[in-house]
Scaffold this motif. Structure first.
Motif, mmCIF file in Angstrom:
data_model
loop_
_atom_site.group_PDB
_atom_site.id
_atom_site.type_symbol
_atom_site.label_atom_id
_atom_site.label_comp_id
_atom_site.label_asym_id
_atom_site.label_seq_id
_atom_site.Cartn_x
_atom_site.Cartn_y
_atom_site.Cartn_z
ATOM 1 N N SER A 1 -109.605 7.207 -27.662
ATOM 2 C CA SER A 1 -109.681 6.709 -28.452
ATOM 3 C C SER A 1 -109.175 5.938 -29.553
ATOM 4 O O SER A 1 -109.327 7.363 -30.006
ATOM 5 C CB SER A 1 -111.856 5.756 -29.041
ATOM 6 N N PRO A 2 -109.322 5.194 -30.421
ATOM 7 C CA PRO A 2 -108.264 5.572 -31.417
ATOM 8 C C PRO A 2 -109.146 5.482 -33.079
ATOM 9 O O PRO A 2 -110.235 4.516 -33.036
ATOM 10 C CB PRO A 2 -107.187 3.673 -31.579
ATOM 11 N N GLU B 1 -114.136 15.121 -37.927
ATOM 12 C CA GLU B 1 -115.068 15.268 -37.625
ATOM 13 C C GLU B 1 -114.810 15.201 -36.079
ATOM 14 O O GLU B 1 -115.242 15.101 -35.263
ATOM 15 C CB GLU B 1 -116.173 14.135 -37.707
ATOM 16 N N GLN B 2 -113.627 14.601 -35.826
ATOM 17 C CA GLN B 2 -113.677 14.692 -34.101
ATOM 18 C C GLN B 2 -113.177 15.872 -33.318
ATOM 19 O O GLN B 2 -113.639 16.036 -31.977
ATOM 20 C CB GLN B 2 -112.050 13.872 -33.844
ATOM 21 N N PHE B 3 -113.403 16.764 -34.312
ATOM 22 C CA PHE B 3 -112.742 18.508 -33.929
ATOM 23 C C PHE B 3 -115.091 19.188 -33.280
ATOM 24 O O PHE B 3 -115.080 19.810 -32.591
ATOM 25 C CB PHE B 3 -112.479 19.365 -34.371
ATOM 26 N N ASP B 4 -115.736 17.763 -33.679
ATOM 27 C CA ASP B 4 -116.910 17.851 -32.868
ATOM 28 C C ASP B 4 -117.005 18.601 -31.484
ATOM 29 O O ASP B 4 -116.354 17.664 -30.692
ATOM 30 C CB ASP B 4 -117.671 17.255 -33.657
ATOM 31 N N ASN B 5 -118.424 19.178 -31.011
ATOM 32 C CA ASN B 5 -118.323 20.408 -29.856
ATOM 33 C C ASN B 5 -116.646 20.290 -28.999
ATOM 34 O O ASN B 5 -116.506 20.377 -27.583
ATOM 35 C CB ASN B 5 -119.043 19.089 -28.892
ATOM 36 N N SER B 6 -115.812 20.357 -29.920
ATOM 37 C CA SER B 6 -114.540 21.070 -29.418
ATOM 38 C C SER B 6 -113.953 20.035 -28.285
ATOM 39 O O SER B 6 -113.095 20.032 -28.219
ATOM 40 C CB SER B 6 -115.265 22.827 -28.516
ATOM 41 N N GLY B 7 -114.447 18.880 -29.455
ATOM 42 C CA GLY B 7 -113.840 17.962 -28.410
ATOM 43 C C GLY B 7 -113.580 17.215 -27.658
ATOM 44 O O GLY B 7 -112.940 16.342 -26.577
ATOM 45 N N GLN B 8 -115.065 18.423 -26.524
ATOM 46 C CA GLN B 8 -115.617 17.560 -25.191
ATOM 47 C C GLN B 8 -116.508 16.648 -26.139
ATOM 48 O O GLN B 8 -117.626 16.233 -25.467
ATOM 49 C CB GLN B 8 -116.671 18.338 -25.020
ATOM 50 N N VAL B 9 -116.141 15.207 -26.265
ATOM 51 C CA VAL B 9 -117.072 14.272 -26.770
ATOM 52 C C VAL B 9 -116.371 12.924 -25.781
ATOM 53 O O VAL B 9 -115.490 13.059 -26.415
ATOM 54 C CB VAL B 9 -117.264 13.727 -28.298
ATOM 55 N N CYS B 10 -116.712 12.397 -24.938
ATOM 56 C CA CYS B 10 -115.868 11.010 -25.125
ATOM 57 C C CYS B 10 -115.826 9.846 -25.507
ATOM 58 O O CYS B 10 -114.183 9.092 -25.671
ATOM 59 C CB CYS B 10 -116.857 9.859 -23.602
ATOM 60 N N LEU B 11 -116.499 9.542 -26.108
ATOM 61 C CA LEU B 11 -116.414 8.684 -27.226
ATOM 62 C C LEU B 11 -114.699 9.076 -28.871
ATOM 63 O O LEU B 11 -114.885 8.082 -29.801
ATOM 64 C CB LEU B 11 -117.452 8.498 -28.647
ATOM 65 N N GLY B 12 -114.757 11.009 -28.461
ATOM 66 C CA GLY B 12 -113.883 11.120 -29.392
ATOM 67 C C GLY B 12 -112.388 10.012 -30.154
ATOM 68 O O GLY B 12 -112.355 9.953 -29.106
ATOM 69 N N GLU C 1 -101.468 -3.027 -31.815
ATOM 70 C CA GLU C 1 -101.307 -3.281 -30.494
ATOM 71 C C GLU C 1 -101.105 -1.593 -29.984
ATOM 72 O O GLU C 1 -101.428 -1.372 -28.949
ATOM 73 C CB GLU C 1 -99.163 -3.476 -30.192
ATOM 74 N N MET C 2 -101.184 0.187 -31.271
ATOM 75 C CA MET C 2 -100.845 0.815 -30.400
ATOM 76 C C MET C 2 -102.314 0.767 -29.973
ATOM 77 O O MET C 2 -102.691 2.027 -29.429
ATOM 78 C CB MET C 2 -100.884 2.228 -31.609
ATOM 79 N N ALA C 3 -103.188 0.649 -31.206
ATOM 80 C CA ALA C 3 -104.748 0.981 -30.892
ATOM 81 C C ALA C 3 -104.591 0.587 -29.178
ATOM 82 O O ALA C 3 -106.293 1.717 -28.163
ATOM 83 C CB ALA C 3 -105.578 0.542 -31.714
ATOM 84 N N ASN C 4 -104.485 -0.109 -29.110
ATOM 85 C CA ASN C 4 -104.799 -1.003 -27.375
ATOM 86 C C ASN C 4 -104.104 -0.254 -26.312
ATOM 87 O O ASN C 4 -103.969 -0.824 -25.380
ATOM 88 C CB ASN C 4 -104.833 -2.401 -27.322
ATOM 89 N N GLY D 1 -111.263 2.486 -22.844
ATOM 90 C CA GLY D 1 -111.378 1.233 -23.967
ATOM 91 C C GLY D 1 -113.223 1.107 -24.840
ATOM 92 O O GLY D 1 -113.702 0.678 -24.304
ATOM 93 N N LEU D 2 -112.918 2.513 -24.319
ATOM 94 C CA LEU D 2 -114.472 2.790 -25.225
ATOM 95 C C LEU D 2 -115.111 3.004 -25.848
ATOM 96 O O LEU D 2 -116.106 2.398 -26.333
ATOM 97 C CB LEU D 2 -115.191 4.604 -24.603
ATOM 98 N N ALA D 3 -114.116 3.185 -27.024
ATOM 99 C CA ALA D 3 -114.789 3.393 -28.253
ATOM 100 C C ALA D 3 -113.102 3.143 -29.702
ATOM 101 O O ALA D 3 -112.225 3.192 -29.339
ATOM 102 C CB ALA D 3 -115.274 4.046 -28.734
ATOM 103 N N ALA D 4 -113.746 2.588 -31.122
ATOM 104 C CA ALA D 4 -112.963 2.877 -31.678
ATOM 105 C C ALA D 4 -112.585 2.605 -32.931
ATOM 106 O O ALA D 4 -114.230 2.358 -33.229
ATOM 107 C CB ALA D 4 -111.610 1.998 -31.627
#
Length: 497
Positions: free
Chosen positions: A265-266, A284-295, A410-413, A418-421
């Protein structure tokens, strides 16, 4: 770690956990076991019964036998039992938190403050929802038309190790509320809280066979479960390759599937954004050592603020306290296993070899040893390279810059996921324009990780199949039926067919 007192009992962080399967309301041992290792210090904490085809057959048979009576219970009676399950979870929240922290290395303070309350809520929310589930009546040419939600049968639920109890109950709750029975396979790298959940369901009065737990590896227990002809619904959270294997196994049985898979995700940051908010969301994206599908591990920042933003994120990330997740002041812990650490490091080293630069971290934390990986930020990665397109599932952020709104979209996609953004901007009109163009099942604007449980959740592309949450969960876990009633018997209905 605490030593096992019997072959079927482990004491983990002061909590006794039965390590046998839960089938038809009874504990069932297997002839073989596998060792559950804590990622905190790579020490064994329990010997777990290793299930296979025989245990899966027994669990499915028990679930099928229990289904008619559970499905026949009025929704209000099922809801009452599930609320008691929620109460039991709340009462044992501290024990569940300590065990899960030891089992998968996630932060104890996060479990206490957010995760375990959400686990109980997963049961309570869907208990409330099923009692208020809309069964709309309509009229067509004088005939009455009614939509109903019929329980589907036996639901197989396979869940991952990064948030094992929360993600399991997110599926178990609606499946049971809808009137299905369940066979759950917890992750072999973090199976313990599923066993405690079985105890809680029994104490709450859930009838025998309605909820079953078969432990084991994906190859030995997961494979026969996904291919079993007695399964009516199959929910899986995990990787894209495993999902492909499961879909192939389930295909001959024509079983409806719900897949929540990976993400890349972007986090899109425009120059007009609240700067401090954007920096906070990135760290905040370092939460759970980055082991987060939505990160949101791909940071895309407008080039006019790129350097200032990067410096601020690096400075903030340097302050992250990494260490034992049981300590209150720890911000980031470890990865789940030695194999996963090597996988994450492989991504980073290949990226650096291809020209990316680590402005923070870039390897294991040698000061802590074991499975601790430093918060890592990479820049200058080649567009289209592996580090920008494949899911790492670790504490690794990449930073790229863009010039125009179109380029940002364009970069985001630019991945197959395509889980989250996440979008950060101070311009309301831009927020509307850009969010509508992002390929994602969930888009957060100037926030992150906020969602009502009644809202749809799921991903596009390789991020999954289907949606769950609220009515969407019941759409999946039931057979939706439309019944049309003639006003005065067969003859009156005949002409309107």
């Amino acid at each position: 770690m605490s030593a096992s007192t019997t072959p079927s009992l482990a004491t983990v962080e002061g909590v006794d956990v039965d390590t046998r399967h839960w089938i038809n309301g009874e504990r069932v041992a297997s002839a073989t076991t596998f060792t559950d290792v804590s990622p905190i210090d790579e020490q064994p904490i329990a010997e777990i019964s290793a299930g296979g085809a025989a245990e899966v057959d027994a669990a499915v048979a028990a679930a099928r036998a229990a289904f008619p009576s559970w499905a026949a219970l009025p929704a209000a009676e099922r809801a009452t039992i599930l609320r008691r399950v929620a109460d039991g979870i709340d009462a044992r929240a501290e024990e569940l938190a300590r065990v899960e922290t030891r089992d998968n290395g996630s932060l104890l303070r996060s479990h206490r403050r957010g995760v375990m309350p959400r686990v109980g809520m997963n049961f309570r929310f869907f208990a409330d929802w099923v009692e208020n589930l809309d069964h709309p009546d309509g009229e067509i040419r004088g005939h009455r038309e009614r939509v109903s939600y019929d329980p589907a049968g036996v639901a197989a639920i396979i869940t991952p190790w990064n948030a094992p109890l929360m993600l399991a109950t997110w599926r178990i709750g609606p499946a049971l509320a809808a009137g299905n029975t369940v066979v759950a396979k917890p992750p072999e790298w973090a199976p313990l809280t599923a066993s405690l959940l079985a105890d809680i369901t029994a104490e709450a009065g859930l009838p025998a066979g309605v909820f079953n737990v078969v432990q084991g590896t994906g190859a030995e227990a997961g494979a026969p479960l996904t291919a079993h002809p007695g399964i009516n619904r199959l929910s899986f959270t995990g990787s894209v390759p495993t999902a492909g294997t499961i879909a192939t196994a389930a295909a001959p049985n024509i079983v409806p599937l719900s897949f929540e898979l990976g993400g890349k995700s972007p986090l899109v940051v425009f120059a007009d954004s609240d700067f401090d908010l954007a920096v906070s969301l990135a760290v905040e994206q370092f939460d759970n050592s980055g082991q987060v599908c939505l990160g949101a591990f791909r940071i895309l920042v407008e080039d006019s603020i790129r350097d200032t933003f990067l410096d601020a994120v690096v400075e903030r990330a340097r302050a992250i306290v990494q260490g034992d997740p049981r300590h209150e002041d720890t911000d980031m812990s470890c990865l789940i296993s030695r194999a996963h650490l090597e996988r994450v490091d492989g991504f980073v080293q290949r990226a650096k070899g291809a020209g990316a630069k680590a402005v923070l971290g870039g390897g294991p934390n040698d000061d802590l040893g074991h499975l601790y990986y430093r918060p890592t930020i990479l820049v200058d990665a080649e567009p289209g390279s592996e580090i920008l397109t494949e899911e790492v599932f670790g504490p690794v952020l990449t930073v790229q810059s863009f010039t125009t709104e179109d380029q940002a979209v364009e970069m985001a996609n630019s991945t197959r996921f395509g889980l989250a953004a996440t979008l950060v901007t101070g311009d309301p009109e831009r927020a509307e324009r850009v969010s509508s163009r992002l390929n994602a099942g969930t888009v957060w604007v100037n926030c992150f990780f906020v969602r009502d449980l009644g809202a749809p959740f799921g991903g596009n592309g390789k991020s999954g199949i289907g949606r769950e949450g609220g009515t969407w969960s019941f759409d999946f876990y039931t057979d939706v039926k439309n019944t049309v009633f003639a006003p005065h018997g067969w003859n009156a209905g005949k002409g309107a067919r």
